[in-house]
Write a protein that holds these residues in place. Structure first.
Motif, PDB file in Angstrom:
ATOM      1  N   ASP A  20       6.056  19.448 -16.926  1.00 52.61           N
ATOM      2  CA  ASP A  20       5.746  19.892 -18.287  1.00 52.61           C
ATOM      3  C   ASP A  20       4.837  18.878 -18.972  1.00 52.61           C
ATOM      4  O   ASP A  20       3.856  19.241 -19.626  1.00 52.61           O
ATOM      5  N   LEU A  21       5.163  17.598 -18.812  1.00 52.84           N
ATOM      6  CA  LEU A  21       4.371  16.552 -19.452  1.00 52.84           C
ATOM      7  C   LEU A  21       2.944  16.556 -18.946  1.00 52.84           C
ATOM      8  O   LEU A  21       1.998  16.383 -19.724  1.00 52.84           O
ATOM      9  N   ASP A  22       2.766  16.747 -17.625  1.00 58.06           N
ATOM     10  CA  ASP A  22       1.417  16.785 -17.065  1.00 58.06           C
ATOM     11  C   ASP A  22       0.574  17.867 -17.732  1.00 58.06           C
ATOM     12  O   ASP A  22      -0.624  17.702 -17.950  1.00 58.06           O
ATOM     13  N   GLU A  23       1.192  19.005 -18.042  1.00 59.17           N
ATOM     14  CA  GLU A  23       0.479  20.076 -18.731  1.00 59.17           C
ATOM     15  C   GLU A  23       0.229  19.711 -20.185  1.00 59.17           C
ATOM     16  O   GLU A  23      -0.850  19.943 -20.719  1.00 59.17           O
ATOM     17  N   TRP A  24       1.204  19.092 -20.832  1.00 56.25           N
ATOM     18  CA  TRP A  24       1.094  18.782 -22.251  1.00 56.25           C
ATOM     19  C   TRP A  24       0.026  17.735 -22.534  1.00 56.25           C
ATOM     20  O   TRP A  24      -0.648  17.792 -23.545  1.00 56.25           O
ATOM     21  N   VAL A  25      -0.111  16.761 -21.626  1.00 57.55           N
ATOM     22  CA  VAL A  25      -1.095  15.702 -21.837  1.00 57.55           C
ATOM     23  C   VAL A  25      -2.492  16.291 -21.981  1.00 57.55           C
ATOM     24  O   VAL A  25      -3.334  15.775 -22.713  1.00 57.55           O
ATOM     25  N   ASP A  26      -2.744  17.413 -21.318  1.00 53.68           N
ATOM     26  CA  ASP A  26      -4.057  18.021 -21.372  1.00 53.68           C
ATOM     27  C   ASP A  26      -4.286  18.816 -22.651  1.00 53.68           C
ATOM     28  O   ASP A  26      -5.371  19.331 -22.882  1.00 53.68           O
ATOM     29  N   GLU A  27      -3.268  18.978 -23.478  1.00 49.22           N
ATOM     30  CA  GLU A  27      -3.445  19.558 -24.798  1.00 49.22           C
ATOM     31  C   GLU A  27      -3.843  18.426 -25.727  1.00 49.22           C
ATOM     32  O   GLU A  27      -3.016  17.709 -26.260  1.00 49.22           O
ATOM     33  N   SER A  28      -5.155  18.243 -25.925  1.00 52.12           N
ATOM     34  CA  SER A  28      -5.677  17.075 -26.615  1.00 52.12           C
ATOM     35  C   SER A  28      -4.938  16.798 -27.918  1.00 52.12           C
ATOM     36  O   SER A  28      -4.813  17.667 -28.769  1.00 52.12           O
ATOM     37  N   GLY A  29      -4.455  15.556 -28.063  1.00 50.82           N
ATOM     38  CA  GLY A  29      -3.866  15.117 -29.305  1.00 50.82           C
ATOM     39  C   GLY A  29      -2.418  15.476 -29.515  1.00 50.82           C
ATOM     40  O   GLY A  29      -1.825  15.085 -30.523  1.00 50.82           O
ATOM     41  N   VAL A  30      -1.787  16.227 -28.609  1.00 52.13           N
ATOM     42  CA  VAL A  30      -0.402  16.640 -28.823  1.00 52.13           C
ATOM     43  C   VAL A  30       0.565  15.516 -28.461  1.00 52.13           C
ATOM     44  O   VAL A  30       1.487  15.212 -29.214  1.00 52.13           O
ATOM     45  N   VAL A  31       0.390  14.895 -27.293  1.00 50.77           N
ATOM     46  CA  VAL A  31       1.305  13.851 -26.846  1.00 50.77           C
ATOM     47  C   VAL A  31       0.775  12.485 -27.281  1.00 50.77           C
ATOM     48  O   VAL A  31      -0.323  12.093 -26.907  1.00 50.77           O
ATOM     49  N   ARG A  32       1.581  11.776 -28.068  1.00 55.35           N
ATOM     50  CA  ARG A  32       1.160  10.448 -28.516  1.00 55.35           C
ATOM     51  C   ARG A  32       1.610   9.377 -27.541  1.00 55.35           C
ATOM     52  O   ARG A  32       0.842   8.480 -27.182  1.00 55.35           O
ATOM     53  N   SER A  33       2.874   9.416 -27.122  1.00 56.93           N
ATOM     54  CA  SER A  33       3.376   8.392 -26.207  1.00 56.93           C
ATOM     55  C   SER A  33       4.596   8.906 -25.463  1.00 56.93           C
ATOM     56  O   SER A  33       5.325   9.770 -25.958  1.00 56.93           O
ATOM     57  N   VAL A  34       4.792   8.378 -24.254  1.00 59.29           N
ATOM     58  CA  VAL A  34       5.979   8.673 -23.441  1.00 59.29           C
ATOM     59  C   VAL A  34       6.357   7.371 -22.748  1.00 59.29           C
ATOM     60  O   VAL A  34       5.633   6.886 -21.880  1.00 59.29           O
ATOM     61  N   THR A  35       7.480   6.803 -23.148  1.00 57.93           N
ATOM     62  CA  THR A  35       7.894   5.512 -22.610  1.00 57.93           C
ATOM     63  C   THR A  35       9.353   5.562 -22.189  1.00 57.93           C
ATOM     64  O   THR A  35      10.094   6.487 -22.548  1.00 57.93           O
ATOM     65  N   GLY A  36       9.773   4.545 -21.442  1.00 58.47           N
ATOM     66  CA  GLY A  36      11.173   4.497 -21.026  1.00 58.47           C
ATOM     67  C   GLY A  36      11.540   3.170 -20.411  1.00 58.47           C
ATOM     68  O   GLY A  36      10.685   2.304 -20.197  1.00 58.47           O
ATOM     69  N   GLN A  37      12.828   3.011 -20.150  1.00 57.80           N
ATOM     70  CA  GLN A  37      13.357   1.879 -19.404  1.00 57.80           C
ATOM     71  C   GLN A  37      13.879   2.440 -18.087  1.00 57.80           C
ATOM     72  O   GLN A  37      14.767   3.301 -18.076  1.00 57.80           O
ATOM     73  N   VAL A  38      13.316   1.972 -16.961  1.00 58.72           N
ATOM     74  CA  VAL A  38      13.676   2.542 -15.666  1.00 58.72           C
ATOM     75  C   VAL A  38      14.113   1.431 -14.716  1.00 58.72           C
ATOM     76  O   VAL A  38      13.685   0.277 -14.837  1.00 58.72           O
ATOM     77  N   ALA A  39      14.977   1.802 -13.792  1.00 63.81           N
ATOM     78  CA  ALA A  39      15.395   0.893 -12.721  1.00 63.81           C
ATOM     79  C   ALA A  39      14.749   1.367 -11.427  1.00 63.81           C
ATOM     80  O   ALA A  39      14.923   2.523 -11.019  1.00 63.81           O
ATOM     81  N   VAL A  40      13.961   0.496 -10.810  1.00 64.30           N
ATOM     82  CA  VAL A  40      13.243   0.819  -9.578  1.00 64.30           C
ATOM     83  C   VAL A  40      14.001   0.231  -8.389  1.00 64.30           C
ATOM     84  O   VAL A  40      14.467  -0.918  -8.439  1.00 64.30           O
ATOM     85  N   ARG A  41      14.121   1.025  -7.345  1.00 58.66           N
ATOM     86  CA  ARG A  41      14.852   0.593  -6.155  1.00 58.66           C
ATOM     87  C   ARG A  41      14.213  -0.654  -5.544  1.00 58.66           C
ATOM     88  O   ARG A  41      13.009  -0.711  -5.314  1.00 58.66           O
ATOM     89  N   ASP A  42      15.027  -1.693  -5.316  1.00 60.23           N
ATOM     90  CA  ASP A  42      14.564  -2.945  -4.723  1.00 60.23           C
ATOM     91  C   ASP A  42      15.572  -3.354  -3.648  1.00 60.23           C
ATOM     92  O   ASP A  42      16.724  -3.670  -3.955  1.00 60.23           O
TER      93      ASP A  42
END
Length: 318
Positions: A237-259
Motif C-alpha cells: 500500500d505504501l509503495d502505491e501511496w508514495v507515488d501520490e505526490s505530496g500525500v506521504v510525508r514520512s514513514v519511520t520506525g524502530q526495527v530489530a534486524v536479525r543478527d
C-alpha cells in the motif's frame, strides 16, 4: 520572485511476474513490444479502468524505448476568457479528449522502467500495471515493484520485529486520498481517516511498550512480531501511496534486524521511504502546461535521471 522551475520526482520500478510470488523474470524484449504497440490501432492500445480509459502511445519521433500512457476521464475542464472575463466549458474539437499522461521509459538492464507523472491525475502504478496486463504482454500477469537499494532490501528481509511505526500523511484533496489503494488493515485505517478529514495532516503511531511496563517479555515480543507482520503487509500500500505526490510525508520506525552474532534483538531506527531509488528533477516552468510536463522533455529527463543512478539501478536488479 516567480519560480522558474518545478521539482518533480522520477520513480523507478522493476516489472516482475504477478503471480504466484512476484518473482523476477529474464530480461524481456521491450523494444519488440513497443514496436508492436506503435503499429496497433488506438482501440487495440486502450484498456478501460472504471470510468477512465488508458491509452498507450509510442512517439515515432523519439528513438528511445519509451511509452506514454494517457488517461482520459471524459470530463471537460473549464476555460477562462481573460478578455471577456467569462468562464465556460473548454471547447474541444470532435474526436479529441483531455488526457493526463505518464511517461514510462524502459531501461537497458533488467526489466526496469523509470516513470515521470505529468500531474496528480496522471496514471499511477496500479493504472500502469492494469494497462500493461490489459494489452496482452507475453509474460502476463506482471506487477510493478519499486526499485530499492540492495543493502536496504537485505535489511527489510532481515527484520525480526518492529517496536514502533509512524506514518504521517499530508492533508490532500479528498479525491486523491479516496483513490489510494488500501489492502492492508493499516492502509484501510489511514484511508478511512483521510476520506473523513481531507484537509487534515494525519499521523498514525503504533508503539510496543518498553521494559518496565506491566506487559511480560513474552507479550512484548509477541506484540513486536505482530506489528512487524502488519507493517510488512502495509508496504505494498505504501509503495502505491508514495507515488501520490505530496500525500506521504514520512514513514519511520524502530526495527530489530536479525543478527546471528547477537543473543538478543537490538532495535534501531529505520526510514521506510529512504530505501527506494528515486531522482529529484527540475522541470522548467516554460516546459509545463499547468502541472503537465512536455512529453519530449519528460523522456529525456527520465533517461538522464537513470544514467545518473545507473550503478545503483543496475546493482538493484542483479
Amino acid at each position: 520572485m516567480t519560480r522558474s522551475t518545478r521539482k518533480r520526482t522520477v520513480f523507478f520500478f522493476e516489472i516482475v511476474r504477478g503471480s504466484p510470488e512476484e518473482s523476477r523474470m529474464a530480461p524481456q524484449p521491450w523494444r519488440e513490444f513497443l514496436d508492436e504497440m506503435a503499429a496497433r490501432d488506438p482501440w487495440e492500445r486502450t484498456v478501460v479502468s472504471g470510468e477512465d480509459k488508458l491509452v498507450g502511445f509510442v512517439d515515432p519521433d523519439t528513438a528511445d524505448n519509451h511509452l506514454l500512457v494517457a488517461k482520459t476521464t471524459g470530463e471537460v475542464p473549464h476555460q477562462l476568457n481573460r478578455e471577456r472575463g467569462t468562464i465556460g466549458a473548454l471547447q474541444l474539437p470532435d474526436g479529441t479528449d483531455v488526457a493526463h499522461v505518464t511517461t514510462l521509459c524502459f531501461l537497458p538492464y533488467g526489466n526496469l522502467v523509470g516513470a515521470l507523472y505529468g500531474g496528480m491525475s496522471a496514471p499511477r502504478v496500479s493504472a500502469l500495471t492494469k494497462w500493461l496486463n490489459g494489452v496482452g504482454l507475453p509474460c502476463n500477469p506482471v506487477v510493478l515493484k519499486p526499485v530499492i537499494h540492495p543493502g536496504a532490501r537485505e535489511t527489510l528481509n532481515r527484520i525480526e520485529a518492529v517496536s514502533e511505526f509512524t506514518v504521517t500523511l499530508e492533508g490532500a484533496p479528498a479525491d486523491t486520498l479516496s483513490g489510494l489503494r488500501t489492502n492492508a488493515e493499516l492502509g484501510r485505517s489511514l484511508g478511512n481517516l483521510g476520506r473523513r478529514h481531507p484537509d487534515t495532516s494525519i499521523t498514525l503511531s503504533l508503539k510496543v511498550p518498553r521494559r518496565g511496563n506491566p506487559l511480560s517479555r513474552l507479550r512484548r515480543n509477541r506484540a513486536a512480531t505482530r506489528l512487524r507482520n502488519d507493517v510488512l503487509e502495509f508496504m505494498p500500500d505504501l509503495d502505491e501511496w508514495v507515488d501520490e505526490s505530496g500525500v506521504v510525508r514520512s514513514v519511520t520506525g524502530q526495527v530489530a534486524v536479525r543478527d546471528p552474532y547477537r543473543q538478543s534483538l537490538a532495535y534501531e531506527p529505520l526510514d521506510f521511504l529512504s530505501h527506494r531509488i528515486t531522482a529529484q528533477v527540475e522541470v522548467p516552468v516554460a516546459l509545463t502546461d499547468g502541472r503537465s510536463v512536455d512529453l519530449a522533455f519528460a523522456v529525456r529527463t527520465v533517461f538522464d535521471a537513470a544514467r545518473a543512478h545507473e550503478q545503483a539501478l543496475s546493482d538493484a536488479c542483479r
